[in-house]
Write an enzyme that holds these catalytic residues in place. Structure first.
Site, PDB file in Angstrom:
ATOM      1  N   CYS A   1     -62.664 -60.373  22.265  1.00  0.00           N
ATOM      2  CA  CYS A   1     -62.197 -61.284  23.303  1.00  0.00           C
ATOM      3  C   CYS A   1     -60.861 -60.758  23.814  1.00  0.00           C
ATOM      4  O   CYS A   1     -60.001 -60.396  23.012  1.00  0.00           O
ATOM      5  CB  CYS A   1     -62.039 -62.681  22.714  1.00  0.00           C
ATOM      6  SG  CYS A   1     -61.436 -63.895  23.900  1.00  0.00           S
TER       7      CYS A   1
ATOM      8  N   HIS B   1     -70.253 -66.912  25.197  1.00  0.00           N
ATOM      9  CA  HIS B   1     -68.832 -66.734  24.846  1.00  0.00           C
ATOM     10  C   HIS B   1     -67.945 -67.296  25.967  1.00  0.00           C
ATOM     11  O   HIS B   1     -66.988 -68.027  25.709  1.00  0.00           O
ATOM     12  CB  HIS B   1     -68.571 -65.238  24.618  1.00  0.00           C
ATOM     13  CG  HIS B   1     -67.158 -64.887  24.267  1.00  0.00           C
ATOM     14  ND1 HIS B   1     -66.792 -64.358  23.052  1.00  0.00           N
ATOM     15  CD2 HIS B   1     -66.015 -64.987  24.997  1.00  0.00           C
ATOM     16  CE1 HIS B   1     -65.475 -64.160  23.044  1.00  0.00           C
ATOM     17  NE2 HIS B   1     -64.976 -64.525  24.213  1.00  0.00           N
ATOM     18  N   GLU B   2     -68.288 -66.958  27.222  1.00  0.00           N
ATOM     19  CA  GLU B   2     -67.459 -67.391  28.356  1.00  0.00           C
ATOM     20  C   GLU B   2     -67.601 -68.896  28.610  1.00  0.00           C
ATOM     21  O   GLU B   2     -66.612 -69.565  28.906  1.00  0.00           O
ATOM     22  CB  GLU B   2     -67.806 -66.598  29.623  1.00  0.00           C
ATOM     23  CG  GLU B   2     -67.612 -65.094  29.515  1.00  0.00           C
ATOM     24  CD  GLU B   2     -66.274 -64.672  28.939  1.00  0.00           C
ATOM     25  OE1 GLU B   2     -65.265 -65.389  29.139  1.00  0.00           O
ATOM     26  OE2 GLU B   2     -66.221 -63.640  28.255  1.00  0.00           O
TER      27      GLU B   2
ATOM     28  N   HIS C   1     -65.375 -70.742  26.386  1.00  0.00           N
ATOM     29  CA  HIS C   1     -63.987 -70.767  26.888  1.00  0.00           C
ATOM     30  C   HIS C   1     -63.776 -71.930  27.867  1.00  0.00           C
ATOM     31  O   HIS C   1     -62.740 -72.594  27.841  1.00  0.00           O
ATOM     32  CB  HIS C   1     -63.660 -69.475  27.649  1.00  0.00           C
ATOM     33  CG  HIS C   1     -63.160 -68.352  26.805  1.00  0.00           C
ATOM     34  ND1 HIS C   1     -62.014 -68.443  26.048  1.00  0.00           N
ATOM     35  CD2 HIS C   1     -63.620 -67.078  26.627  1.00  0.00           C
ATOM     36  CE1 HIS C   1     -61.808 -67.281  25.440  1.00  0.00           C
ATOM     37  NE2 HIS C   1     -62.766 -66.435  25.766  1.00  0.00           N
TER      38      HIS C   1
HETATM   39 ZN    ZN Z   1     -63.142 -64.502  25.168  1.00  0.00          ZN
END
Ligand code: ZN
Length: 189
Positions: A107, A149-150, A153
């Protein structure tokens, strides 16, 4: 413009992003800047929180990674992953569509920290694109991992929240150092 990437320890990374209701000139500029920032840092994805903006917006491009394949289905038919790259996802909704698989992740907000993370190997994605038009697709492989993953976020979740306990324990000293360095730098501003 290349923007500064927010590191672990900055409170914005824990903020849930606001939904984007219209594609304003500011949003268009943000998208352009996020692509520039992601490419400069050789990232596969970047979420708005990582440049300090808590909004439901992420950019993804998996084309540079050739050793970790991605799959794509549009309307139930296999499609060329490159056909939807570079990818902008606004207000994304992600639904698991396959068994969990392990894979390596890093990341840009956690420099030099990598770990194996278990996530669904296939997901269904609904979002708006850069023009504010609804899009829907099913993806697998690296792209599925990047999308998850995004999207995490955008909801204030980080990949450390998905690590198994042993992995996180091993990384804890590095995570503590990074968090302390970020907080120190913020205090000086
Ligand atoms: Zn990330």
């Amino acid at each position: 413009m290349v923007l500064e990437i927010v590191k672990y320890g900055h409170p914005v990374l824990r903020k849930k992003g606001e939904r984007i209701e219209s594609i304003t000139p500011e949003i268009k500029q943000l998208i352009a800047d996020m692509f520039e920032t992601m490419n400069e840092n050789h990232g596969v994805g970047l979420a708005a929180q990582q440049i300090g903006v808590a909004k439901q917006l992420t950019v993804i491009d998996v084309r540079e990674i050739t050793d970790r394949p991605s799959t794509l289905e549009l309307d139930g038919k296999p499609a060329d992953v490159a056909s939807i790259m570079p990818l902008v996802l606004i207000n994304p909704e992600v639904t698991p569509a396959g068994e969990a698989v392990k894979g390596g992740e890093g990341c840009l907000s956690f420099p030099e920290i990598f770990a194996e993370i278990s996530r669904p190997g296939t997901v269904d994605v609904k979002a708006l694109n850069a023009k504010g038009k609804p899009i829907a697709f099913r993806c697998g492989g690296l792209l599925a991992r990047a999308v998850q993953h995004e999207t995490d976020h955008l909801n204030g979740l980080l990949f450390i929240d998905r690590m198994d306990r042993k992995t996180k324990e091993e990384l804890q000293p590095e995570l503590d150092d990074l968090q302390a360095a970020t907080k120190k730098a913020l205090g000086k501003k």
